[in-house]
Design a protein around this motif. Sequence first.
Motif, PDB file in Angstrom:
ATOM      1  N   UNK A  50      26.045  32.656  54.110  1.00 12.36           N
ATOM      2  CA  UNK A  50      27.197  33.545  54.263  1.00 12.36           C
ATOM      3  C   UNK A  50      28.495  32.819  54.603  1.00 12.36           C
ATOM      4  N   UNK A  51      28.438  31.502  54.794  1.00 14.82           N
ATOM      5  CA  UNK A  51      29.634  30.780  55.239  1.00 14.82           C
ATOM      6  C   UNK A  51      30.113  29.719  54.256  1.00 14.82           C
ATOM      7  N   UNK A  52      29.197  29.088  53.542  1.00 11.18           N
ATOM      8  CA  UNK A  52      29.577  27.974  52.675  1.00 11.18           C
ATOM      9  C   UNK A  52      29.237  28.276  51.219  1.00 11.18           C
ATOM     10  N   UNK A  53      29.956  27.612  50.313  1.00  9.78           N
ATOM     11  CA  UNK A  53      29.570  27.658  48.909  1.00  9.78           C
ATOM     12  C   UNK A  53      28.265  26.881  48.738  1.00  9.78           C
ATOM     13  N   UNK A  54      27.560  27.161  47.656  1.00 11.70           N
ATOM     14  CA  UNK A  54      26.242  26.579  47.431  1.00 11.70           C
ATOM     15  C   UNK A  54      26.179  25.957  46.044  1.00 11.70           C
ATOM     16  N   UNK A  55      25.505  24.824  45.920  1.00  8.54           N
ATOM     17  CA  UNK A  55      25.153  24.281  44.614  1.00  8.54           C
ATOM     18  C   UNK A  55      23.628  24.199  44.577  1.00  8.54           C
ATOM     19  N   UNK A  56      23.021  25.043  43.746  1.00  8.65           N
ATOM     20  CA  UNK A  56      21.570  25.169  43.680  1.00  8.65           C
ATOM     21  C   UNK A  56      21.070  24.592  42.366  1.00  8.65           C
ATOM     22  N   UNK A  57      20.315  23.519  42.432  1.00  5.27           N
ATOM     23  CA  UNK A  57      19.736  22.927  41.229  1.00  5.27           C
ATOM     24  C   UNK A  57      18.253  23.246  41.187  1.00  5.27           C
ATOM     25  N   UNK A  58      17.759  23.526  40.005  1.00 10.87           N
ATOM     26  CA  UNK A  58      16.359  23.928  39.862  1.00 10.87           C
ATOM     27  C   UNK A  58      15.919  23.683  38.433  1.00 10.87           C
ATOM     28  N   UNK A  59      14.638  23.451  38.257  1.00  9.66           N
ATOM     29  CA  UNK A  59      14.093  23.215  36.933  1.00  9.66           C
ATOM     30  C   UNK A  59      13.751  24.497  36.213  1.00  9.66           C
ATOM     31  N   UNK A  60      13.192  24.392  35.014  1.00 10.15           N
ATOM     32  CA  UNK A  60      12.798  25.576  34.255  1.00 10.15           C
ATOM     33  C   UNK A  60      11.684  26.330  34.977  1.00 10.15           C
ATOM     34  N   UNK A  61      11.732  27.656  34.877  1.00 13.92           N
ATOM     35  CA  UNK A  61      10.690  28.468  35.489  1.00 13.92           C
ATOM     36  C   UNK A  61      10.813  28.624  36.982  1.00 13.92           C
ATOM     37  N   UNK A  62      11.922  28.133  37.565  1.00 14.06           N
ATOM     38  CA  UNK A  62      12.089  28.215  39.022  1.00 14.06           C
ATOM     39  C   UNK A  62      12.640  29.562  39.467  1.00 14.06           C
ATOM     40  N   UNK A  63      13.076  30.369  38.519  1.00 11.20           N
ATOM     41  CA  UNK A  63      13.598  31.694  38.874  1.00 11.20           C
ATOM     42  C   UNK A  63      15.042  31.664  39.320  1.00 11.20           C
ATOM     43  N   UNK A  64      15.869  30.836  38.665  1.00  9.20           N
ATOM     44  CA  UNK A  64      17.280  30.707  39.063  1.00  9.20           C
ATOM     45  C   UNK A  64      18.015  32.039  38.943  1.00  9.20           C
ATOM     46  N   UNK A  65      17.808  32.747  37.838  1.00  5.12           N
ATOM     47  CA  UNK A  65      18.478  34.036  37.643  1.00  5.12           C
ATOM     48  C   UNK A  65      18.014  35.044  38.680  1.00  5.12           C
ATOM     49  N   UNK A  66      16.729  35.009  39.015  1.00  8.62           N
ATOM     50  CA  UNK A  66      16.198  35.920  40.025  1.00  8.62           C
ATOM     51  C   UNK A  66      16.814  35.647  41.393  1.00  8.62           C
ATOM     52  N   UNK A  67      17.037  34.375  41.712  1.00 13.36           N
ATOM     53  CA  UNK A  67      17.682  34.031  42.978  1.00 13.36           C
ATOM     54  C   UNK A  67      19.084  34.642  43.037  1.00 13.36           C
ATOM     55  N   UNK A  68      19.831  34.572  41.929  1.00 20.33           N
ATOM     56  CA  UNK A  68      21.166  35.169  41.899  1.00 20.33           C
ATOM     57  C   UNK A  68      21.094  36.684  42.078  1.00 20.33           C
ATOM     58  N   UNK A  69      20.121  37.313  41.425  1.00 18.25           N
ATOM     59  CA  UNK A  69      19.977  38.771  41.556  1.00 18.25           C
ATOM     60  C   UNK A  69      19.636  39.146  43.000  1.00 18.25           C
ATOM     61  N   UNK A  70      18.741  38.390  43.618  1.00 16.08           N
ATOM     62  CA  UNK A  70      18.373  38.666  45.011  1.00 16.08           C
ATOM     63  C   UNK A  70      19.548  38.382  45.949  1.00 16.08           C
ATOM     64  N   UNK A  71      20.331  37.343  45.641  1.00 13.07           N
ATOM     65  CA  UNK A  71      21.506  37.047  46.469  1.00 13.07           C
ATOM     66  C   UNK A  71      22.520  38.189  46.383  1.00 13.07           C
ATOM     67  N   UNK A  72      22.726  38.719  45.192  1.00 14.81           N
ATOM     68  CA  UNK A  72      23.633  39.861  45.043  1.00 14.81           C
ATOM     69  C   UNK A  72      23.128  41.049  45.856  1.00 14.81           C
ATOM     70  N   UNK A  73      21.821  41.301  45.784  1.00 13.78           N
ATOM     71  CA  UNK A  73      21.228  42.397  46.539  1.00 13.78           C
ATOM     72  C   UNK A  73      21.461  42.193  48.037  1.00 13.78           C
ATOM     73  N   UNK A  74      21.249  40.958  48.513  1.00 14.82           N
ATOM     74  CA  UNK A  74      21.453  40.649  49.934  1.00 14.82           C
ATOM     75  C   UNK A  74      22.913  40.865  50.342  1.00 14.82           C
ATOM     76  N   UNK A  75      23.846  40.325  49.561  1.00 16.85           N
ATOM     77  CA  UNK A  75      25.266  40.408  49.915  1.00 16.85           C
ATOM     78  C   UNK A  75      25.771  41.844  49.913  1.00 16.85           C
TER      79      UNK A  75
END
Length: 556
Positions: A26-51
């Motif tokens: 909630x305080x800093x920008x984030x740079x999230x690196x991940x490989x294929x199948x790691x669920x990067x898009x899902x993390x963004x969707x869950x982050x939106x839900x949280x925010x």
Amino acid sequence: MIKPERWGPSPGIRLEKNAWKAIQEREKSVVLTAGPGAGKTEVLAQRADFLLRTNACRYPKRILAVSFKTDASRNLKQRVQLRCGWDYASRFDSVTFHGFAKRIIDRFHPVLVDEALSPDYEIGPDYIRGKQITFKHLLPLAIRIVKESVIARNAIRQTYSHVFLDEFQDCTADQYELIKLLFHDTPTILTAVGDTKQTIMGWAGALDGIFKTYADDFQARPLRLFLNFRSQPSLLRMQNDVIREIEAAAVMPDDLAQGEGGEILAGHFPSSAEEAEALVNLIQQWITQEHVPPSEIAILMPRQVEEYGESLMQQLTERGISYRNEHDLQDLLKEPAVRLVVDYLTCLYGQGEPGAWSRLMEQFAPFEDDDSRSSALRIFEETYLAHLKRVKQDRKAESPHQSWWTLTSELLKNMGTSSVTALSADYRSKPRLVEVVRDIRDRIRAHLAIEPDLIKALARLSDDSAVRFLTMHKSKGLEFHTVIVLGVEKQTFWGKLAEERCVFFVGVSRAKYRLVLTTVDFRPRPRCVKNRWDEARSPHGEFVSHVVRHLTSQHL
């Protein structure tokens, strides 16, 4: 509204430790690196839900999510709607970079005094001063507006408290300049997500070292995801060998790749004809004996599909196995107007098509309010009932499908410009909509020339039960039960080694359960090739070795 400590992910969603950190930052920008199948898009969707649901994105602030492809932005928007509902999701703007630039131009075009851009300007193939711009003009013009107008900058900054940047490894200089001009040294919190191992868009201007540049500029918190929810263990271990060559720090820990699941096969053949015969035998076996859906089988190649897939396509045809050149059709079939046309005709002329009807109803979900949605649905239903009567009459005629395009044109006309453009912001450019509609018309006509039955022609066009042919570039973001990587040869992967490693990695990491790799000694010049073509072939030593050392069977 809930307290942050009481928030939890959607049921059935599994998150590793760093995913939780990225979601709840909630305080800093984030740079999230991940490989294929790691669920990067899902993390963004869950982050939106949280925010949104914890009010970390304080009302009436909004979240801006910028993707590189229209289907990716649409997919993310839909995920957020499913997770937190329409009320919260209404404050989530998911767009492409070009879509975001167009919004800026639409709202602030009077800033462009010397351009004198008309309020009803269009986007087309040619530049017409004041009346029409091309897609290439969108980002430069948006950058000019943001540079020259304090009002524009402040208005956008006041709108968004959080910004998501998906597939960030593909970011170009213009795209990054726009983001930096708007949000650098502001309270806005950015979340950039991507995979350095899938940097395959250098030819399109993707910036080298963009993750480090962004992390330095925005003092972003670096996080990495290691889990791969897509591929079976034997495939993960093979992928780790490729990852080690690209980025050693991203290698998955051994304990995350334990197990015996997955199948890896390789075959070397004297010629491409023998390669095709062996592969079509396997494909037939997978479909008939293992009951693998044809759409879950993908044939990947690093270059043009027609050049490498010709022999295999011919043999699949002879065996009666449906296939689709996804490279040509992938983008077109994701167009909402195309889905509307294909599903509408399928429902009109087919017998009990619940899948097509369900997709038709989903087309009306993006409408801005209930009144416009109800009006569009009413017009659609009235048109559909009238057209059903026409179709029944035509069935008595010698050519029962003769009215298909007349009916399609009437549907689009009856729905009206506002309803059709609601399907996609891109259709606000009338030439773009006309181009898409003409393209699908011509594609259907071409299939009717081969298969005169309209329903069968539509099935060939949009067949969800067809083997897929596509390039590795086009396969990015997709996954399949079985992946065949065709022609892993020096003469195929002839570019710079570092770049070709990333392309190869994208290809092999699409497989969930089975990976097949092939090479040949002789690949005759295809009819469609006019440039240089080496008929004598040799295996690509490094790429083949990565796969061969993990074979689960010695024979293809």
